[in-house]
Write a protein that holds these residues in place. Structure first.
Motif, mmCIF file in Angstrom:
data_model
loop_
_atom_site.group_PDB
_atom_site.id
_atom_site.type_symbol
_atom_site.label_atom_id
_atom_site.label_comp_id
_atom_site.label_asym_id
_atom_site.label_seq_id
_atom_site.Cartn_x
_atom_site.Cartn_y
_atom_site.Cartn_z
ATOM 1 N N ASP A 31 45.691 24.916 57.503
ATOM 2 C CA ASP A 31 45.455 26.565 57.675
ATOM 3 C C ASP A 31 44.242 26.567 58.340
ATOM 4 O O ASP A 31 43.393 25.902 58.235
ATOM 5 C CB ASP A 31 45.756 27.300 56.480
ATOM 6 N N TRP A 32 43.762 27.918 58.528
ATOM 7 C CA TRP A 32 42.634 28.327 59.153
ATOM 8 C C TRP A 32 41.282 27.974 58.200
ATOM 9 O O TRP A 32 40.376 27.756 58.712
ATOM 10 C CB TRP A 32 42.438 29.802 59.611
ATOM 11 N N GLY A 33 41.790 28.300 56.782
ATOM 12 C CA GLY A 33 40.914 28.048 55.906
ATOM 13 C C GLY A 33 40.337 26.716 55.844
ATOM 14 O O GLY A 33 38.961 26.535 55.713
ATOM 15 N N THR A 34 40.912 25.816 55.907
ATOM 16 C CA THR A 34 40.659 24.343 56.045
ATOM 17 C C THR A 34 39.690 23.986 57.063
ATOM 18 O O THR A 34 38.744 23.327 57.142
ATOM 19 C CB THR A 34 41.903 23.521 55.918
ATOM 20 N N TYR A 49 38.279 25.974 59.009
ATOM 21 C CA TYR A 49 37.041 26.888 58.963
ATOM 22 C C TYR A 49 35.933 26.185 58.141
ATOM 23 O O TYR A 49 34.826 25.952 58.496
ATOM 24 C CB TYR A 49 37.177 28.095 58.635
ATOM 25 N N ALA A 50 36.267 25.461 56.951
ATOM 26 C CA ALA A 50 35.618 24.956 56.029
ATOM 27 C C ALA A 50 34.760 23.686 56.522
ATOM 28 O O ALA A 50 33.751 23.498 56.278
ATOM 29 C CB ALA A 50 36.264 24.619 54.574
#
Lengths: 386, 386, 386, 386
Positions: free
Chosen positions: A194-197, A199-200
């Motif tokens: 996902d984008w969260g991963t 992004y992090a």
């Protein structure tokens, strides 16, 4: 400059990169249906891509996929592209088709496999140096199929380590675009789901690491334009892989499944200041049953139509309705732009660029399809299988 | 007979058919990872299937897939199976791997392609005559990728016509099992996408046409046990293709992704009188990254465990709590059975059948994996690509 | 008559029934936000509905919901409607808001609750006799929240029994429309969760039982137009509850979330011969945060726009491209119609009907919103809570 | 200490916070079914919560919800709790039930509404000071229903500003837990829709801001344990809101819908070092149709069972199989723990704590349900409506 003139000016600058592999054969796990005239070499793929640019004026670069497009002399390949009126673009890595990658690449439990994968990524940066490409696009097929199969967290550590090594190798003007994907080919856990991963990881790596949004790589119901707006707000949107889907990562033509969604995405791009070269617009599609070159022309046109509509949104009226809390009026302003038939406007833009106003018809008339069907006989048609 | 004795007696009768193709290589559109020791012929697939039966005692038949398992002499193949302690089971048709089927098979717009597809289905009935198989399992990859590509309704008419011709060809003791699937390989419309469509066709065809439920072929969130209960109520449940999924048609080992769901399905089977030979229990899986024979052993065991738990439900207590409208008590009765560790019970059952109580360990000790890895060298490993 | 004239003629006949409850307050489980000017009586709801018809010319009937719209004298209510230029339409039953229905209504484990529910349905037919309504729309909130809570199959038996009793009570010109819904308010099993279940029941009941498709009541990714095409093919499509959704049963304005889907649905209606009075077009929406009357006007207009585009599809060209297997051309024909801006055409149609070409603007100018905000003070605003 | 002793010791320390509002009435938008004996005051809710702790020994704290649990004297309320053997826990804010919040709270387009919302959050910190609570749990219903309704990005700016003000107000030992939710009550965009958004905000705020994972707040198919593992790796997992779901945010009893998923989540908690007081285990559920106190007892037990199984995983064997790339063996190790019936172990643990080994039965025998049904008559039953 009037507003309409500004819209037209913007549309004239739009560039959508097409992927070399979309010109080759593709399919599902059930069957790859071969098509006539499919390229057999990177050079022939570039020639097809050049046709897309010739008729749309909006596809000036071609993305390469290593090793599918591996050649001895990338500078020569770049010249071949320029001779045909296009340029080489993003370099895409492949760490999913070697037998060693059955349990992953950069996240594999064995260090030797990870080493091999990282070496491939470093090789891709070498290719970038040779081609002058700015962007390295990383998509990892890594993941697991069964609970317990591997340690989810350890895989993140391995991923971070690999990315850091590649990041360190990037030149000053080079970027790393990290792609996320909900699932497939892994069926239980995916290492960048996902984008969260993404992004992090990019945040820790630094400014040259950016997230790339593939419009087919989300869970059902995901509001993609929200992600686009958020990444732009964070300064972390590196680009798009456009395609469309009804179910999973169907890789249909951009705008074919949900043209309203594509419009909403493009609206957030425009609103968030993302209509710049810093945000790469790319296609990543599979034309399993339809003719490839015209499908890509059509896809570019679909992106253009969504962009035109997004540019036509009356942002002052929208802001006023939003500020007033007038739900129906605000929605109405957006829908007015979406309901507009922008095909005449785009025909006009094309005319002003010296292009035929109807790219599909002019491609059909050009005889290219018949020519390549006759000429590209023998040899090995390009496809996903290296 | 005590209740536990009845449960054990029922478990001893359970038969799960294994699919010949699950012993061959499989993968995703991205890559098929070849494994060592994979069969090269229908005969070798049957030998692997026989091993599964040898260690579980619960997999007495093997499903064939035509043309992947096409042989000149099906009677000889049946004898080969019997020599190894198993029998030939369901015949599965294939109308998705010929180049002609790019736009469909029995639903194709061209009559000649439909004719070819129907002829293949009729050939499959010929095979059934030769093998003595009861069931013809029909799964169609037919559908469209883009809105407008073909006429949804006309395709239903063509489908009905093809099914009627095949139905008419069935012998008195033969059945047609019609499978539905939500999506893939078609990405916009699928011609038999849900149980309602399969049911409506089977109803018109007659009693020899039955619906088969593949547990991986539903929209996200679908309550599969409801469908099972409904089809049993209608007398239209012909069987199961067991496998499991987290996302799409992942074809993981049955019971691996959601063992509670498999239990609930088996409970409805038991409750609805479906634990009879009229409802075929089959596996349909892809062991892309794990060793195939033990994965299938494990899958059979998972089905057995779910069945054992379903049989252990205290149905009197459940009925009483349901009648009283006691939500927590009724749920509690079901969960009591599910929470039970049935592995000791199944070990006991196996002991009483003269089997090793631990099929996985005994398979490992048998040396079969090493034997086939050494012996099956050269030739063409079996896989989906014919 | 030219083709365009035929399209305009068809559009002039289109009638979209609006639901009385959409004029009242609604919300989520978290909060119902009251709005100014909301009706307090069935009569006031009808007056609002009459405004929608006054400005669109396409909403001549109002659906009632019993008991929310229960009155002593339905004939008087019908006259009230006629006095305002509209008629009473479909009668909707309610078996979900009485405390007795906690565990279901017609599927409840207790016979006395089922009796009460069936009696209510029979009362609804009495109302139909009084109002002259043709259709009884049945939506059941029945289902369970926990596995084991009740017997899935027994609930089907109870459902069948209840439906049969109500069916027997229908007059010669009356119909029963059975609605299905994926989930909510039940969270584990729903007793009519999909079109297959509704179809199977309607088939057994007879020709006066028809399926109604609520566009928000499907699993994620469901191809609704396929269901529409299938039900029309089976002669079992009784009507639509239009609304739109991004996630679950969001009950947003029709066409707001996926206008392309609404177009595809309307295309199948037109293609399948469903653009007749036998297929009821109804709205079923919740305007939780936006002004209600204009939201319903907008929804009617959205249905009209989708219909206009569907009527504009060049069906000869489409059939030719489909027959030729030309995927891109066939998709292109459909998209040509969809890309058309039909607002000028509909403005023309309205002008020819003597209406203002812009219903939203003319409603705004009418002062109705201000008038009801001032007048409807005191009393109990209408809402879902009886 | 033997391994089993260590598992038992860990289980004895487990604490699951129960939410005051779960003891009150709840329902869906269609109906709230009132139950007998439901509390009428915060004090009565605490008394029910104390019963859950009395019988499970694992629910020592109660979360409050402001304003539903607003009292004049929080110190007195804290003493009331202690008198009954429990303590006050997390403070939950409410910015969704005031009429002003129709278009949002901290993300509302109007500054005055945002001010009001932030003031409420600051009031919650005042309450925390009075109760001695460590955690402020923030869930925002903010979002939009229609594309264009408001500016997605501007809402993020407003959110960041509000969070910063509240963060600055936190005491040294206080934390802010930011909850994300996929959708509902907003149906187009939600302002904190996913873990990525919550994480990005918390990261900027600082170490006292942590993400809370509500197990019902994800898109279909989301791998929640991956998120848990990732947040623990980032040091940003503040706690859980446990509940379970088949479809959307169903708020069913934890472990009721997918007990295997709950086990996998607890395994990642254990593996990632999250089984500490820094990660708050809370329930957030709605017992719409089942008796509330026993449903909460059952939920606590379900969390305990999942935890016990997670603690029983043979991590050495798992690591060895993972390192060897043995997919089946690694999965088998995990499944061995999951297949274990841990009810006897937990009964033993309870016995050693001086509790009845069967909390459900001992609660039933206690007569509490009958007592409160008789005593809590008159007054206003607690529910979501303030």
């Amino acid at each position: 400059m009037t507003e309409l003139a500004a819209v037209k000016a913007a549309l004239k600058t739009q560039a959508v990169e097409t992927p070399s592999w979309a010109y080759g054969n593709s399919g599902t796990r059930f069957k790859v249906f071969a098509q006539q005239g499919v390229p057999r070499t990177p050079q022939e793929k570039i020639e097809d891509a050049a046709k897309v640019h010739e008729f749309t004026g909006a596809a000036p670069t071609v993305a390469l996929h290593i090793p599918w497009d591996r050649v001895d002399d990338y500078a020569a390949l770049a010249r071949h592209a320029e001779d045909h009126g296009v340029r080489l673009g993003t370099i895409n890595s492949n760490t999913f088709q070697d037998d060693d990658y059955k349990l992953g690449s950069v996240c594999h439990p064995e260090a030797s496999v990870r080493r091999k994968a990282v070496d491939h990524l470093l090789e891709c940066v070498d290719v970038m140096d040779a081609t002058g490409s700015r962007d390295l696009k990383l998509w990892f097929a890594d993941g697991t199929n069964y609970p317990g199969q591997d340690d989810i967290r350890a895989r993140q550590d391995r991923l971070a380590e690999a990315l850091a090594e590649v990041y360190a190798r990037l030149g000053d003007d080079q970027r790393m675009l990290l792609e996320y994907k909900f699932f497939e080919p892994a069926f239980y856990s995916t290492d960048v789901p996902d984008w969260g991963t993404a992004y992090a990881h990019c945040l820790k790596l630094g400014p040259k690491a950016q997230v790339v949004v593939d419009t087919g790589h989300h869970a059902p119901g995901t509001n993609i334009e929200f992600i686009v707006a958020s990444l732009l707000r964070e300064g972390k949107l590196g680009g798009f892989d456009f395609n469309s889907r009804f179910y999973a990562d169907d890789d249909l033509m951009a705008g074919a499944a949900d043209p309203f969604q594509l419009f909403r995405i493009m609206y957030e791009v425009v609103r968030g200041g993302g209509f710049t070269p810093e945000v790469a617009f790319m296609l990543d599609q599979c034309h399993n049953i339809e003719a490839k070159v015209p499908a890509i022309i059509r896809s570019v046109m679909n992106v253009q139509e969504a962009t035109a509509k997004a540019l036509l949104v009356d942002r002052d009226a929208l802001a006023a309705a939003q500020a007033a809390g007038d739900v129906l009026a605000a929605n109405g302003v957006l829908m007015d732009a979406y309901s507009t038939d922008v095909r005449p406007l785009l025909a006009e833009v094309r005319g002003e660029l010296g292009l035929d106003p109807d790219p599909m018809a002019s491609y059909r008339r050009s005889g290219w399809a018949e020519k390549i069907a006759g000429a590209r006989v023998g040899g090995q048609q390009a496809g996903w299988g290296a």
